[in-house]
Structure formats: structure tokens, C-alpha cells
Motif scaffolding. Structure first.
Motif, PDB file in Angstrom:
ATOM      1  N   LEU A  30       0.971  -1.112  -0.038  1.00  0.00           N
ATOM      2  CA  LEU A  30      -0.079  -0.159  -0.018  1.00  0.00           C
ATOM      3  C   LEU A  30       0.826   1.252   0.048  1.00  0.00           C
ATOM      4  O   LEU A  30       1.812   1.521   0.893  1.00  0.00           O
ATOM      5  N   PRO A  31       0.596   2.298  -0.952  1.00  0.00           N
ATOM      6  CA  PRO A  31       1.529   3.177  -1.166  1.00  0.00           C
ATOM      7  C   PRO A  31       1.396   4.302   0.144  1.00  0.00           C
ATOM      8  O   PRO A  31       2.280   5.147   0.380  1.00  0.00           O
TER       9      PRO A  31
ATOM     10  N   GLN B  87       7.645  -1.098   2.061  1.00  0.00           N
ATOM     11  CA  GLN B  87       7.004  -2.330   2.131  1.00  0.00           C
ATOM     12  C   GLN B  87       7.297  -3.214   3.127  1.00  0.00           C
ATOM     13  O   GLN B  87       6.504  -4.235   3.406  1.00  0.00           O
ATOM     14  N   GLU B  88       8.219  -3.202   4.112  1.00  0.00           N
ATOM     15  CA  GLU B  88       8.394  -3.775   5.152  1.00  0.00           C
ATOM     16  C   GLU B  88       8.931  -2.854   6.321  1.00  0.00           C
ATOM     17  O   GLU B  88       9.475  -1.951   6.286  1.00  0.00           O
ATOM     18  N   LYS B  89       8.335  -2.993   7.530  1.00  0.00           N
ATOM     19  CA  LYS B  89       8.771  -2.304   8.471  1.00  0.00           C
ATOM     20  C   LYS B  89       8.300  -3.341  10.070  1.00  0.00           C
ATOM     21  O   LYS B  89       7.497  -4.051  10.115  1.00  0.00           O
TER      22      LYS B  89
ATOM     23  N   GLY C 152      -5.682   5.808  10.951  1.00  0.00           N
ATOM     24  CA  GLY C 152      -4.266   6.504  11.008  1.00  0.00           C
ATOM     25  C   GLY C 152      -3.557   6.161  12.253  1.00  0.00           C
ATOM     26  O   GLY C 152      -2.339   5.642  12.004  1.00  0.00           O
ATOM     27  N   ASP C 153      -4.294   5.454  13.017  1.00  0.00           N
ATOM     28  CA  ASP C 153      -3.812   5.046  14.507  1.00  0.00           C
ATOM     29  C   ASP C 153      -3.230   3.526  14.025  1.00  0.00           C
ATOM     30  O   ASP C 153      -2.261   3.282  14.830  1.00  0.00           O
ATOM     31  N   LEU C 154      -3.730   2.721  13.302  1.00  0.00           N
ATOM     32  CA  LEU C 154      -3.134   1.488  13.092  1.00  0.00           C
ATOM     33  C   LEU C 154      -1.836   1.821  12.096  1.00  0.00           C
ATOM     34  O   LEU C 154      -0.720   1.079  12.626  1.00  0.00           O
ATOM     35  N   LYS C 155      -1.738   2.963  11.229  1.00  0.00           N
ATOM     36  CA  LYS C 155      -0.455   3.120  10.560  1.00  0.00           C
ATOM     37  C   LYS C 155       0.528   3.475  11.567  1.00  0.00           C
ATOM     38  O   LYS C 155       1.529   3.248  11.454  1.00  0.00           O
ATOM     39  N   ILE C 156       0.232   4.382  12.576  1.00  0.00           N
ATOM     40  CA  ILE C 156       1.250   4.749  13.520  1.00  0.00           C
ATOM     41  C   ILE C 156       1.655   3.538  14.402  1.00  0.00           C
ATOM     42  O   ILE C 156       2.882   3.285  14.672  1.00  0.00           O
ATOM     43  N   PHE C 157       0.730   2.662  14.807  1.00  0.00           N
ATOM     44  CA  PHE C 157       0.921   1.594  15.559  1.00  0.00           C
ATOM     45  C   PHE C 157       2.303   0.658  14.992  1.00  0.00           C
ATOM     46  O   PHE C 157       2.952   0.000  15.375  1.00  0.00           O
ATOM     47  N   LEU C 158       1.949   0.486  13.516  1.00  0.00           N
ATOM     48  CA  LEU C 158       2.629  -0.352  12.568  1.00  0.00           C
ATOM     49  C   LEU C 158       4.143   0.108  12.252  1.00  0.00           C
ATOM     50  O   LEU C 158       4.961  -0.744  11.838  1.00  0.00           O
TER      51      LEU C 158
END
Length: 364
Positions: free
Chosen positions: A19-20, A25-27, A95-101
């Protein structure tokens, strides 16, 4: 990590995506249980009507807190929690999921310190306590009866959820007993194997060899029973327990729905009541009348839209929940039956193998 009473468990969370709107691609990030709690609470606050995936229980008996089994059970449950969020059509866009990940530990700590949920602000908590206390007093004194939604569809939903909770809890309880029984039987077979080997050593001659084989078979089956107990715990009891927790999440959403209904009802009643008084303003101060009427109407319509939105979302969520539950529980029972069939075959084969030698001893 850490030592003594300051020790805690951290989890390595690996995200792979194309996802852009993600950083790459990996974190890989490190998260504590409290970080998972933060994500859960943020989603519950923002996505009313959605069944937020449940977290495993926070508290554990101290002596088991760092056991291999406890850590793996919690890891498995947290893995399921994050993947359910990441596969949900709405929650995965959070957005909270993106912060968490993606956020590093320092940024994650800052985000948690900015938490503004209802239990984080003392003034809000005190006000909520006063509101609840006032409502309880009114009900006890007979001044007010709680307003509840009473549609046939909602009553059917409530009955289904409470029955499902009871039946799942009972099934999980019996699954726990099955795990315990397998472990106890496995231990008994191990003890029996040692005892029968010692008995054979006392007898000597042909009995020693046969009894030694019986003892070895018992010890081998003991290991199989212990393995099947672990299999039952992770792949049968834990999925049932997970769905007990999932029902608790549904009940939390039902509380949100009930609160939205009460607010919708109260504002509608308020609009009707104040409307009578506003009529007096209509001729005295037409501009003020129009302003107050528009404000009352807007508040009432907003509350109605909020309630109807929660109802619509819950209907979609319930269909998704039932489909997923059927697949997950069906798979758990399939694995249970397969494991029991294999165990029964292994036990039968083991004892069948020593029957000829025992028969020879009994007829000689």
C-alpha cells in the motif's frame, strides 16, 4: 526485557505491504501490551458500531506471567488482533493503525502520552461519574426510567448475543477440562511406565522384557497425550476463548448503541418540550425563535443520524462476524476431531503391538 518487578514482555511486529500510504514495503517495530491496548481503545473511541477485535486478558498470575505457554498464547492472540484489524475494510484505513505499525518506540510513547480518552482526563472522569451518579439516583427515586430501544430486531440481537456468550463460555470451560484431562492422563501413563519397568526388573526373565516394552509404550503415549493437550489448548480451547472475548466486544458496541439511542430519544423529547416554550418567542422575537429552533433541530437530527449509523454498521458487522465465526469455529472443531482420531489410533496401535507378547506370557 528488564529484571525483577520491572520486567516486561515486548513483541516484534512485522508489517509487509504494497500500500502506497505506508512508509515502505516492510517495517519492524517493538511493541508492549500497553501499545496494543492504546490501539484498541483508539479504534473503539472512533469507530462506533464496529466490533473492535478483542485483546487477550491483561492480568495473569505472577508465577505464570513469563512462562513459555503464557507468552505464546498471548503472542498468538495479539497476532490475531492485529491481523483482524488489518483485514477489516474500515479499520485497516485507520491512521492509528499506521502509527502502531510504523512509529518507532519514542514516537509511540509520545502518541500514548497525548491520549485524550475519557479515562485520561480527570475532569472528564469526574463529570462522567457525577452524570452516572445523578442518573442512578433518579432511577432509584423513581424519577426516571432508563429509555431503551425495544424493536423486535434489537431484542432478537440481544437474545442471540447473550445465548451465544453462555454457550461459548460453557464450551470453552469443557475444552479446558479436556486439556486438563489429557495432561493428567499423560502424567499417569508416564508414572505407570516407570512403575511397570521397575516391576519387570524385579521379576527378571521373560517378564522383564515384556514389562519393559509395556512401560516404554506407556511413556511414549504419555508424550503423545501431552502434545495433544498442547494442541487442544492452542487450536481448540483458545479459539473458543477468543470468541468469548469477541462477544464481549459486541456487547461493548451494544452499549454504544444504547447510549446513542438514549441521546437520540432525549434530544427528540427536548425538542418537543422546548418547542412549546419557543412558540411564545415566535411573535416576541422572531429572529431568536428561528435561531433556537434551528439549533434544536440540528442537534436532534445529528443524534438520529448517529444512532442510525451505528445500527447500519452493526448489521454489517454482525453478518461479517457470523461468517467468520462459522469458519473459525468449524476449523477448530475439525482440528479437534482430527487430533482425537489420530491419538486414538496411536493408542490402539501401541497396545495392539504388545498384546501378542502379553498373551504369550499369560499362557506359558
Amino acid at each position: 526485557m528488564g529484571t525483577g518487578v520491572q520486567a516486561y514482555i515486548s513483541y516484534r511486529v512485522i508489517t509487509k505491504t504494497n500500500l502506497p500510504d505506508f512508509e515502505g514495503q516492510e517495517k519492524i517495530v517493538i511493541r508492549r501490551y500497553s501499545d496494543f491496548e492504546w490501539l484498541h481503545d483508539r479504534l473503539a473511541e472512533k469507530y462506533k458500531g464496529i466490533f473492535i477485535p478483542p485483546l487477550p486478558e491483561k492480568n495473569a498470575v505472577e508465577k505464570f506471567r513469563f512462562s513459555k505457554e503464557f507468552i505464546e498464547l498471548r503472542r498468538q492472540a495479539l497476532d490475531l488482533f492485529v491481523n483482524r484489524i488489518a483485514s477489516h475494510p474500515e479499520l485497516k484505513q485507520s491512521g492509528d493503525l499506521k502509527i502502531f505499525l510504523q512509529a518507532d518506540e519514542e514516537k509511540m510513547d509520545r502518541e500514548r502520552s497525548y491520549e485524550t480518552g475519557i479515562f485520561k482526563k480527570p475532569s472528564d472522569f469526574l463529570q462522567m461519574f457525577k452524570d452516572v451518579q445523578s442518573k442512578v439516583s433518579d432511577v432509584v427515586l423513581g424519577k426516571e426510567k432508563p429509555v431503551e430501544e425495544s424493536s423486535p430486531e434489537y431484542e432478537k440481537l440481544k437474545n442471540y448475543i447473550f445465548e451465544l456468550e453462555n454457550h461459548l463460555a460453557e464450551a470453552q470451560k469443557q475444552a479446558f477440562r479436556l486439556v486438563k484431562r489429557h495432561r493428567e492422563l499423560g502424567q499417569s501413563l508416564a508414572d505407570f511406565g516407570k512403575a511397570i519397568k521397575l516391576l519387570g526388573a524385579c521379576e527378571g526373565d521373560s517378564l522383564e522384557k515384556v514389562f519393559s516394552e509395556v512401560g516404554s509404550k506407556s511413556e511414549m503415549l504419555s508424550v503423545k497425550l501431552q502434545r495433544e493437550a498442547d494442541n487442544l489448548l492452542f487450536n481448540f480451547e483458545e479459539p473458543l476463548k477468543d470468541y468469548v472475548r469477541a462477544v464481549q466486544s459486541i456487547k461493548a458496541t451494544m452499549v454504544d448503541r444504547a447510549n446513542a439511542f438514549r441521546q437520540h430519544h432525549d434530544l427528540f423529547q427536548q425538542k418537543e418540550y422546548k418547542g412549546v416554550n419557543l412558540e411564545k418567542l415566535k411573535f416576541v422575537n422572531p429572529d431568536k425563535f428561528s435561531e433556537l429552533e434551528a439549533e434544536l433541530t440540528a442537534d436532534s437530527e445529528e443524534a438520529t443520524k448517529r444512532f442510525e449509523h451505528i445500527v447500519a454498521v452493526m448489521n454489517e458487522e454482525l453478518a461479517r462476524f457470523q461468517e467468520q465465526k462459522t469458519a473459525d469455529i468449524g476449523f477448530a472443531f475439525h482440528e479437534f476431531a482430527k487430533g482425537q482420531a489420530k491419538l486414538a489410533k496411536d493408542i490402539a496401535d501401541a497396545w495392539r503391538g504388545v498384546l501378542p507378547k502379553l498373551e504369550a506370557c499369560s499362557t506359558s
